[in-house]
Design a protein around this motif. Structure first.
Motif, PDB file in Angstrom:
ATOM      1  N   ASN A   1     -57.642  10.905 -35.371  1.00  0.00           N
ATOM      2  CA  ASN A   1     -56.677  11.824 -36.000  1.00  0.00           C
ATOM      3  C   ASN A   1     -56.677  13.201 -35.320  1.00  0.00           C
ATOM      4  OD1 ASN A   1     -55.733   9.971 -37.922  1.00  0.00           O
ATOM      5  ND2 ASN A   1     -57.435  10.420 -39.293  1.00  0.00           N
ATOM      6  N   LEU A   2     -57.913  13.695 -35.012  1.00  0.00           N
ATOM      7  CA  LEU A   2     -57.988  15.002 -34.358  1.00  0.00           C
ATOM      8  C   LEU A   2     -57.377  14.957 -32.957  1.00  0.00           C
ATOM      9  CD1 LEU A   2     -61.530  16.261 -35.460  1.00  0.00           C
ATOM     10  CD2 LEU A   2     -59.288  17.002 -36.297  1.00  0.00           C
ATOM     11  N   THR A   3     -57.594  13.861 -32.261  1.00  0.00           N
ATOM     12  CA  THR A   3     -57.003  13.710 -30.920  1.00  0.00           C
ATOM     13  C   THR A   3     -55.488  13.678 -31.002  1.00  0.00           C
ATOM     14  OG1 THR A   3     -58.954  12.511 -30.149  1.00  0.00           O
ATOM     15  CG2 THR A   3     -56.918  12.272 -28.869  1.00  0.00           C
ATOM     16  N   SER A   4     -54.975  12.941 -31.991  1.00  0.00           N
ATOM     17  CA  SER A   4     -53.507  12.898 -32.170  1.00  0.00           C
ATOM     18  C   SER A   4     -52.954  14.275 -32.501  1.00  0.00           C
ATOM     19  CB  SER A   4     -53.148  11.899 -33.277  1.00  0.00           C
ATOM     20  OG  SER A   4     -53.539  10.596 -32.919  1.00  0.00           O
ATOM     21  N   ALA A   5     -53.705  14.990 -33.394  1.00  0.00           N
ATOM     22  CA  ALA A   5     -53.250  16.344 -33.751  1.00  0.00           C
ATOM     23  C   ALA A   5     -53.269  17.262 -32.539  1.00  0.00           C
ATOM     24  CB  ALA A   5     -54.135  16.900 -34.857  1.00  0.00           C
ATOM     25  N   LEU A   6     -54.345  17.143 -31.720  1.00  0.00           N
ATOM     26  CA  LEU A   6     -54.432  17.970 -30.510  1.00  0.00           C
ATOM     27  C   LEU A   6     -53.291  17.665 -29.547  1.00  0.00           C
ATOM     28  CD1 LEU A   6     -55.992  20.015 -28.816  1.00  0.00           C
ATOM     29  CD2 LEU A   6     -57.400  18.108 -27.947  1.00  0.00           C
ATOM     30  N   ASN A   7     -52.984  16.368 -29.388  1.00  0.00           N
ATOM     31  CA  ASN A   7     -51.879  16.009 -28.479  1.00  0.00           C
ATOM     32  C   ASN A   7     -50.542  16.549 -28.993  1.00  0.00           C
ATOM     33  OD1 ASN A   7     -53.553  14.653 -26.690  1.00  0.00           O
ATOM     34  ND2 ASN A   7     -53.349  12.700 -27.785  1.00  0.00           N
ATOM     35  N   ASP A   8     -50.362  16.471 -30.324  1.00  0.00           N
ATOM     36  CA  ASP A   8     -49.118  17.021 -30.890  1.00  0.00           C
ATOM     37  C   ASP A   8     -49.011  18.526 -30.647  1.00  0.00           C
ATOM     38  OD1 ASP A   8     -48.367  14.553 -31.708  1.00  0.00           O
ATOM     39  OD2 ASP A   8     -48.940  14.831 -33.827  1.00  0.00           O
ATOM     40  N   VAL A   9     -50.129  19.232 -30.876  1.00  0.00           N
ATOM     41  CA  VAL A   9     -50.117  20.695 -30.653  1.00  0.00           C
ATOM     42  C   VAL A   9     -49.839  21.006 -29.189  1.00  0.00           C
ATOM     43  CG1 VAL A   9     -51.530  22.775 -30.687  1.00  0.00           C
ATOM     44  CG2 VAL A   9     -51.573  21.208 -32.627  1.00  0.00           C
ATOM     45  N   ARG A  10     -50.459  20.251 -28.281  1.00  0.00           N
ATOM     46  CA  ARG A  10     -50.238  20.478 -26.852  1.00  0.00           C
ATOM     47  C   ARG A  10     -48.776  20.218 -26.463  1.00  0.00           C
ATOM     48  NH1 ARG A  10     -55.683  17.663 -24.228  1.00  0.00           N
ATOM     49  NH2 ARG A  10     -57.067  19.480 -24.553  1.00  0.00           N
ATOM     50  N   ASN A  11     -48.222  19.140 -27.033  1.00  0.00           N
ATOM     51  CA  ASN A  11     -46.816  18.849 -26.722  1.00  0.00           C
ATOM     52  C   ASN A  11     -45.887  19.967 -27.204  1.00  0.00           C
ATOM     53  OD1 ASN A  11     -47.272  16.400 -25.443  1.00  0.00           O
ATOM     54  ND2 ASN A  11     -47.205  15.240 -27.359  1.00  0.00           N
ATOM     55  N   ILE A  12     -46.182  20.431 -28.429  1.00  0.00           N
ATOM     56  CA  ILE A  12     -45.351  21.527 -28.947  1.00  0.00           C
ATOM     57  C   ILE A  12     -45.524  22.781 -28.094  1.00  0.00           C
ATOM     58  CG2 ILE A  12     -45.004  23.065 -30.915  1.00  0.00           C
ATOM     59  CD1 ILE A  12     -45.772  20.718 -32.728  1.00  0.00           C
ATOM     60  N   ALA A  13     -46.781  23.131 -27.771  1.00  0.00           N
ATOM     61  CA  ALA A  13     -47.046  24.340 -26.984  1.00  0.00           C
ATOM     62  C   ALA A  13     -46.494  24.225 -25.570  1.00  0.00           C
ATOM     63  CB  ALA A  13     -48.550  24.610 -26.942  1.00  0.00           C
ATOM     64  N   HIS A  14     -46.542  23.005 -25.005  1.00  0.00           N
ATOM     65  CA  HIS A  14     -46.068  22.809 -23.636  1.00  0.00           C
ATOM     66  C   HIS A  14     -44.569  23.074 -23.531  1.00  0.00           C
ATOM     67  CE1 HIS A  14     -46.782  21.451 -19.583  1.00  0.00           C
ATOM     68  NE2 HIS A  14     -45.694  20.698 -19.654  1.00  0.00           N
ATOM     69  N   GLY A  15     -43.831  22.784 -24.593  1.00  0.00           N
ATOM     70  CA  GLY A  15     -42.391  23.041 -24.570  1.00  0.00           C
ATOM     71  C   GLY A  15     -42.041  24.494 -24.803  1.00  0.00           C
ATOM     72  N   LEU A  16     -43.024  25.260 -25.350  1.00  0.00           N
ATOM     73  CA  LEU A  16     -42.747  26.657 -25.665  1.00  0.00           C
ATOM     74  C   LEU A  16     -43.245  27.620 -24.603  1.00  0.00           C
ATOM     75  CD1 LEU A  16     -43.646  26.655 -29.470  1.00  0.00           C
ATOM     76  CD2 LEU A  16     -41.373  26.524 -28.417  1.00  0.00           C
ATOM     77  N   VAL A  17     -44.360  27.273 -23.968  1.00  0.00           N
ATOM     78  CA  VAL A  17     -44.938  28.183 -22.979  1.00  0.00           C
ATOM     79  C   VAL A  17     -44.058  28.221 -21.734  1.00  0.00           C
ATOM     80  CG1 VAL A  17     -46.925  28.615 -21.489  1.00  0.00           C
ATOM     81  CG2 VAL A  17     -47.259  27.848 -23.834  1.00  0.00           C
ATOM     82  N   LEU A  18     -43.757  29.444 -21.243  1.00  0.00           N
ATOM     83  CA  LEU A  18     -42.882  29.634 -20.089  1.00  0.00           C
ATOM     84  C   LEU A  18     -43.731  29.808 -18.836  1.00  0.00           C
ATOM     85  CD1 LEU A  18     -39.826  29.998 -19.484  1.00  0.00           C
ATOM     86  CD2 LEU A  18     -40.261  32.455 -19.474  1.00  0.00           C
ATOM     87  N   PRO A  19     -43.476  29.052 -17.783  1.00  0.00           N
ATOM     88  CA  PRO A  19     -44.242  29.216 -16.538  1.00  0.00           C
ATOM     89  C   PRO A  19     -43.896  30.554 -15.869  1.00  0.00           C
ATOM     90  CG  PRO A  19     -42.418  27.689 -16.211  1.00  0.00           C
ATOM     91  CD  PRO A  19     -42.472  27.985 -17.686  1.00  0.00           C
ATOM     92  N   GLN A  20     -44.679  30.935 -14.869  1.00  0.00           N
ATOM     93  CA  GLN A  20     -44.489  32.204 -14.165  1.00  0.00           C
ATOM     94  C   GLN A  20     -43.331  32.071 -13.155  1.00  0.00           C
ATOM     95  OE1 GLN A  20     -46.092  34.993 -14.932  1.00  0.00           O
ATOM     96  NE2 GLN A  20     -47.112  33.846 -16.563  1.00  0.00           N
ATOM     97  N   ILE A  21     -42.128  32.285 -13.672  1.00  0.00           N
ATOM     98  CA  ILE A  21     -40.941  32.113 -12.819  1.00  0.00           C
ATOM     99  C   ILE A  21     -40.078  33.372 -12.781  1.00  0.00           C
ATOM    100  CG2 ILE A  21     -40.820  29.634 -13.231  1.00  0.00           C
ATOM    101  CD1 ILE A  21     -38.615  30.260 -15.287  1.00  0.00           C
ATOM    102  N   GLU A  22     -40.475  34.438 -13.455  1.00  0.00           N
ATOM    103  CA  GLU A  22     -39.589  35.595 -13.616  1.00  0.00           C
ATOM    104  C   GLU A  22     -39.277  36.271 -12.284  1.00  0.00           C
ATOM    105  OE1 GLU A  22     -40.930  38.335 -16.500  1.00  0.00           O
ATOM    106  OE2 GLU A  22     -41.062  36.878 -18.115  1.00  0.00           O
ATOM    107  N   GLU A  23     -40.255  36.307 -11.379  1.00  0.00           N
ATOM    108  CA  GLU A  23     -40.064  37.039 -10.134  1.00  0.00           C
ATOM    109  C   GLU A  23     -39.780  36.127  -8.943  1.00  0.00           C
ATOM    110  OE1 GLU A  23     -43.343  39.601  -9.530  1.00  0.00           O
ATOM    111  OE2 GLU A  23     -42.937  40.825 -11.308  1.00  0.00           O
ATOM    112  N   GLY A  24     -39.637  34.818  -9.182  1.00  0.00           N
ATOM    113  CA  GLY A  24     -39.289  33.911  -8.109  1.00  0.00           C
ATOM    114  C   GLY A  24     -37.797  33.869  -7.869  1.00  0.00           C
ATOM    115  N   THR A  25     -37.364  33.016  -6.955  1.00  0.00           N
ATOM    116  CA  THR A  25     -35.941  32.866  -6.677  1.00  0.00           C
ATOM    117  C   THR A  25     -35.304  31.968  -7.726  1.00  0.00           C
ATOM    118  OG1 THR A  25     -36.271  30.938  -5.264  1.00  0.00           O
ATOM    119  CG2 THR A  25     -36.392  33.114  -4.211  1.00  0.00           C
TER     120      THR A  25
END
Length: 439
Positions: free
Chosen positions: A277-301
């Motif tokens: 259950n904890l592993t499933s919860a961790l994977n769910d949190v990671r999936n949610i966070a992965h869609g929200l976190v923005l990579p470092q692209i602001e100063e690229g082309t």
């Protein structure tokens, strides 16, 4: 012009007549003065002088030019006249003679109503020239009246009048043309200024309408962003509550069962379920966070932002994504926060478009096309094929089309969606001129 012409014409006529009178007076004066000698003490002309004056009219040159000659005394007595019956007669002193006794040479038109003229039966007009006659002591002792019968005096006066009228006419015409030129130039300038002001007014109205439209668009985008943020936070809260939160709660309940386990096998079984259950919860949190976190692209082309979104999506889904990028080395201006948000908007657009293609597309492939033309118009398209009846097996959280549209509109761009023959196209366009990107 009429008033000026009349005054000047009369002045010129008078001046011409005066000069003619002066010339004639000098001619006659030189002829008669030498014959007058000294007037008698009583003011009469001697018989010898009378005979000499009569002899002047024997000369045709003199008689033709001066048909009549009268000499006046100050009291109106005619001292001499070549007309019979006037010598010694007393009449009202003519106005010209009065002025001549004051030392002036006067030229006038004949007054046919005067008594001296009525007695002689004058039927035509002459030019009367009054000339003062001075004695030995310089005083005026008499006035000579000459009746000049020059036939060209009328032509002379007419020519003088015509010349004066012509001069006034040409002067007034030149003055009128100068004024007309000034007024015409001023009128043309006012016309040009009026057209310029009208054009500026139209342009100002267009800008005002555009500003109003942009203001309404900005307010709409702000409302959409607010609604989206509320919806997004609600959805995020629901995902966390219904997913990881429920699994963690279930794991907490299993901890109590693990404490009460009687055997090692039962304990390991409970711990296994807790770990799952904890592993499933961790994977769910990671999936949610992965869609929200923005990579470092602001100063690229811009090309880097598109390529990074494609790379992340391919790693997560193993989906085949074709890329056709014609963006060159365009990048946002680092000095402006609003310009750096272009890369973020491009990344989110490609991310959302590929997520929708994965959820709803039939095949395992999609296509991303991006172009930046010479006018700095950025155009990006995400093309997917077919449509599934159920979503894909992997849940990929995204910011949603409404939020994406609000983000693009806030940057002055446009979001479009179309479907034709099972081909879906999600497209965004942003004008980067002057505020978004540079090479």
């Amino acid at each position: 012009m009429i008033i000026t012409g009349t005054v000047i014409a009369n002045f010129v006529r008078s001046n011409a007549l005066y000069h003619r009178a002066v010339a004639t007076a000098l001619f006659v004066d030189s002829s008669i003065v030498s014959h007058l000698g000294e007037l008698r003490s009583g003011g009469d002309i001697t018989d010898e002088a009378h005979a000499q004056l009569d002899s002047l009219f024997d000369t045709s040159a003199f008689a033709d030019r001066v048909p009549y000659l009268d000499i006046w005394r100050a009291d109106g007595t005619v001292l001499y006249s070549n007309s019979e019956g006037l010598i010694g007669e007393q009449f009202e002193l003519p106005p010209g003679a009065v002025r001549a006794f004051n030392g002036m040479v006067v030229a006038l038109e004949t007054d046919l109503s005067a008594q001296e003229h009525v007695s002689r039966g004058f039927q035509r007009t002459y030019t009367e020239i009054y000339t003062p006659i001075h004695g030995a002591d310089g005083e005026i002792i008499a006035v000579s009246e000459i009746h000049e019968a020059s036939s060209d005096i009328g032509e002379t006066l007419a020519a003088a009048s015509i010349r004066s009228w012509a001069a006034v006419g040409f002067a007034c015409l030149a003055f009128y043309l100068a004024l007309f030129a000034l007024v015409w130039r001023a009128s043309q300038r006012l016309e040009r200024q009026e057209k310029s002001l009208s054009a500026q007014l139209v342009q100002t109205q267009i800008l005002a309408d555009r500003n109003q439209a942009l203001r309404e668009q900005a307010l709409s985008a702000s409302r959409l962003l607010t609604e989206h943020n509320d919806h997004f936070l609600s959805a995020l809260g629901a995902d966390l509550h219904d997913g990881p939160s429920q699994l963690i709660s279930y794991a907490v309940l299993k901890v109590e069962k693990a404490r009460r386990a009687k055997t090692r096998e039962a304990l390991y079984s409970e711990l296994g379920e807790i770990e799952t259950n904890l592993t499933s919860a961790l994977n769910d949190v990671r999936n949610i966070a992965h869609g929200l976190v923005l990579p470092q692209i602001e100063e690229g082309t811009l090309a880097d932002a598109v390529a990074h979104a494609i790379h992340i999506h391919k790693d997560r889904t193993n989906m085949t994504v074709e890329a056709d990028l014609a963006l060159g080395d365009a990048r946002p201006d680092r000095s402006s926060r609003s310009n750096r948000s272009i890369n973020i908007c491009v990344f989110r657009f490609v991310q959302e478009g590929l997520n929708n293609a994965y959820r709803h597309g039939v095949g395992d492939n999609a296509r991303v096309e991006a172009t930046l033309d010479a006018r700095d118009m950025l155009d990006i398209r995400v093309v997917s094929y077919g449509r599934k009846s159920t979503p894909g097996s992997v849940s990929l959280p995204g910011i949603g089309l409404k939020g994406l549209k609000a983000r693009i509109n806030a940057l002055g761009g446009e979001l479009r969606f179309s479907r034709l023959d099972e081909v879906s196209v999600l497209e965004m366009s942003i004008d980067l001129r002057g505020q978004a990107a540079h090479v």
